[in-house]
Design a protein around this motif. Structure first.
Motif, PDB file in Angstrom:
ATOM      1  N   MET A 151      29.587  48.646  25.600  1.00 27.11           N
ATOM      2  CA  MET A 151      30.006  47.453  26.333  1.00 27.11           C
ATOM      3  C   MET A 151      30.380  46.346  25.188  1.00 27.11           C
ATOM      4  SD  MET A 151      29.954  47.706  29.456  1.00 27.11           S
ATOM      5  CE  MET A 151      30.332  46.066  29.443  1.00 27.11           C
ATOM      6  N   ALA A 152      29.835  46.368  24.026  1.00 29.81           N
ATOM      7  CA  ALA A 152      30.131  45.519  23.098  1.00 29.81           C
ATOM      8  C   ALA A 152      31.749  45.582  22.785  1.00 29.81           C
ATOM      9  CB  ALA A 152      29.188  45.704  21.825  1.00 29.81           C
ATOM     10  N   TYR A 154      33.812  46.881  24.624  1.00 24.95           N
ATOM     11  CA  TYR A 154      34.653  46.441  25.794  1.00 24.95           C
ATOM     12  C   TYR A 154      34.867  44.833  25.804  1.00 24.95           C
ATOM     13  CZ  TYR A 154      34.324  51.326  27.516  1.00 24.95           C
ATOM     14  OH  TYR A 154      34.484  52.624  27.844  1.00 24.95           O
ATOM     15  N   VAL A 155      33.617  44.186  25.603  1.00 28.21           N
ATOM     16  CA  VAL A 155      33.612  42.789  25.765  1.00 28.21           C
ATOM     17  C   VAL A 155      34.523  42.238  24.487  1.00 28.21           C
ATOM     18  CG1 VAL A 155      32.556  40.659  25.528  1.00 28.21           C
ATOM     19  CG2 VAL A 155      31.595  42.547  26.774  1.00 28.21           C
ATOM     20  N   ILE A 158      38.280  41.630  24.963  1.00 22.83           N
ATOM     21  CA  ILE A 158      39.078  40.799  25.778  1.00 22.83           C
ATOM     22  C   ILE A 158      39.870  39.814  24.796  1.00 22.83           C
ATOM     23  CG2 ILE A 158      38.206  38.589  27.230  1.00 22.83           C
ATOM     24  CD1 ILE A 158      35.735  40.131  27.975  1.00 22.83           C
ATOM     25  N   SER A 159      39.400  39.717  23.677  1.00 23.01           N
ATOM     26  CA  SER A 159      40.315  38.882  22.816  1.00 23.01           C
ATOM     27  C   SER A 159      41.715  39.293  22.625  1.00 23.01           C
ATOM     28  CB  SER A 159      39.701  38.728  21.367  1.00 23.01           C
ATOM     29  OG  SER A 159      39.616  40.159  20.771  1.00 23.01           O
ATOM     30  N   ARG A 299      36.495  36.572  32.892  1.00 26.96           N
ATOM     31  CA  ARG A 299      36.946  37.991  32.764  1.00 26.96           C
ATOM     32  C   ARG A 299      35.612  38.696  31.864  1.00 26.96           C
ATOM     33  NH1 ARG A 299      37.690  42.328  32.908  1.00 26.96           N
ATOM     34  NH2 ARG A 299      39.264  43.641  31.667  1.00 26.96           N
ATOM     35  N   ILE A 300      34.862  38.011  31.130  1.00 23.63           N
ATOM     36  CA  ILE A 300      33.718  38.427  30.493  1.00 23.63           C
ATOM     37  C   ILE A 300      32.653  38.947  31.667  1.00 23.63           C
ATOM     38  CG2 ILE A 300      31.697  38.074  29.327  1.00 23.63           C
ATOM     39  CD1 ILE A 300      33.112  36.302  27.553  1.00 23.63           C
ATOM     40  N   LYS A 303      33.927  42.073  32.998  1.00 31.10           N
ATOM     41  CA  LYS A 303      34.089  43.126  32.179  1.00 31.10           C
ATOM     42  C   LYS A 303      32.709  43.719  32.108  1.00 31.10           C
ATOM     43  CE  LYS A 303      36.866  44.260  29.430  1.00 31.10           C
ATOM     44  NZ  LYS A 303      37.781  45.186  29.323  1.00 31.10           N
ATOM     45  N   LEU A 304      31.683  42.833  32.280  1.00 31.03           N
ATOM     46  CA  LEU A 304      30.327  43.166  32.362  1.00 31.03           C
ATOM     47  C   LEU A 304      29.980  44.377  33.326  1.00 31.03           C
ATOM     48  CD1 LEU A 304      28.435  40.097  31.153  1.00 31.03           C
ATOM     49  CD2 LEU A 304      28.876  42.103  29.905  1.00 31.03           C
ATOM     50  N   SER A 324      30.099  52.834  30.318  1.00 30.93           N
ATOM     51  CA  SER A 324      29.429  51.201  30.164  1.00 30.93           C
ATOM     52  C   SER A 324      27.955  51.376  30.798  1.00 30.93           C
ATOM     53  CB  SER A 324      30.400  50.485  31.246  1.00 30.93           C
ATOM     54  OG  SER A 324      30.131  50.886  32.560  1.00 30.93           O
ATOM     55  N   ILE A 353      22.330  40.177  30.244  1.00 36.10           N
ATOM     56  CA  ILE A 353      23.668  39.477  30.918  1.00 36.10           C
ATOM     57  C   ILE A 353      23.232  37.817  30.971  1.00 36.10           C
ATOM     58  CG2 ILE A 353      25.107  38.858  32.679  1.00 36.10           C
ATOM     59  CD1 ILE A 353      25.016  42.046  33.244  1.00 36.10           C
TER      60      ILE A 353
END
Length: 372
Positions: A151-152, A154-155, A158-159, A299-300, A303-304, A324, A353
């Motif tokens: 998950m780290a 995947y987040v 986002i950049s 978006r975060i 994504k979570l 995930s 979260i």
């Protein structure tokens, strides 16, 4: 209460407390506390019956729900009896608060209780309280910690999604040919269900034998074009598929922000001789920061919750490389029928979260104050 004579000429009327009789106040308080005591007794009885400590009680929790509704009505009536006009004003907010409590707080409390039990649907023993045993199991579960690590990744991806979305938004904001067509075309992935994307792209186009993307990989020199064969490539493929689905969402928000920018500021920069890059970096980008931060935060949050593409394409494989947290919890429920442990994982993830989003918002507010 103020009299009409006192209100004459006063355009701002502030509601003050009524002069309530002591008997009326005691009746209101007695009604509220009596209903609360009834609700508490019914909850205790039902909880003891669920734990088989007593033999009498209710078959379901439905009578407790009725007791909660009765207490809510008594609370509203009690507000009017004890506070008068101010109590009537509280009635505009109180039903909404009680509804949120019933729809959010109660399920969370029930989830906390379930997370402290050993409840496997495939077991004949039923639900049993096991204290912190689920926490101990979670602490030694490498697959759960691997899902958190994924998950780290995947987040952080986002950049890259934000950079691509911003570039597309700048392109669609420029005076190019067929601009309306490209706006609709770029939005098509967002209109598709993630489940449809997973089957259309992951299961069909990336299929190792006959998929067109696999054949393209062979044509370019990739001997075994397996998009899900190794951990790194499979994780990167999941990022690309999820990004292809949600980049249009960020793009449309950034495009709306670009179209709302004041034209005179950009024109003034051009008059001063600023280049396109200077205008973007020192004028457009700073003005777009509020919209950008909003798009990234939303978006975060999406994504979570990432799970559907992973579940349909790889089921977390190979070896949990694409898992995930949400997809891992889903498999705990579906494949292992482990309700107690799965609920604990979900509760811990919820806390993580909340802490993460809270810290992120504080950092964003501090940075925005310094920037402006």
């Amino acid at each position: 209460m103020s009299t009409p004579a006192q209100l004459e000429g006063n355009q701002l009327y502030v509601v003050t407390s009524d002069h309530m009789s002591r008997g009326r106040i005691l009746a209101g308080r007695g009604l509220v506390w009596g209903a609360a005591l009834l609700l508490l007794v019914m909850v205790v009885i039902q909880a003891l019956r669920e734990n088989e400590s007593i033999s009498f009680g209710f078959e379901t929790w439905r009578p407790v729900l009725y007791a909660y509704a009765f207490w809510a009505v008594c609370l509203c009536i009690g507000q009017v009896l004890t506070r008068g006009e101010q109590g009537k004003r509280a009635l505009f907010v109180l039903p909404g608060v009680l509804f949120v409590v019933s729809m959010v707080i109660f399920p969370i409390l029930f989830g906390i209780y379930i997370s402290l039990t050993d409840w496997n649907l495939s077991s004949l023993t039923g639900r049993k309280f096991n204290g912190v045993d689920n926490f101990v199991q979670m602490a030694g579960d490498p697959f759960y910690w691997n899902a958190l690590k994924n998950m780290a990744y995947y987040v952080l991806a986002i950049s890259v999604e934000y950079a691509i979305a911003f570039g597309l938004a700048l392109l669609l904001n420029a005076q190019i040919r067929a601009r309306k067509f490209f706006r609709v075309a770029f939005l098509l992935p967002l209109m598709l269900s993630p489940v449809a994307v997973s089957w259309m792209v992951g299961k069909s186009m990336m299929e190792i034998r006959f998929g067109p993307l696999a054949n393209l990989g062979r044509f370019l020199g990739w001997e075994t074009p397996s998009f899900f064969g190794t951990a790194e490539i499979a994780r990167l493929t999941m990022m690309v598929m999820d990004a292809w689905t949600f980049i249009p969402f960020m793009m449309i928000m950034l495009l709306a922000g670009l179209q709302a920018l004041p034209k005179d500021v950009v024109e003034a920069a051009k008059v001063d001789g600023a280049s396109r890059w200077t205008t973007f970096w020192h004028v457009t980008f700073p003005l777009m920061l509020p919209v950008s931060i909003t798009a990234i935060l939303i978006r975060i949050i999406f994504k979570l919750k990432l799970a559907d593409i992973i579940i349909n394409v790889t089921a977390g494989g190979p070896g949990g490389a694409t898992d995930s947290v949400t997809s891992f919890i889903f498999r705990e429920y579906r494949d292992r029928s482990n309700v107690g442990y799965g609920t604990l994982l979900a509760m811990v993830y919820l806390v993580l979260i909340i802490v993460f989003i809270t810290l992120l918002l504080k950092l964003v507010r501090r940075w925005m104050r310094q920037s402006y």
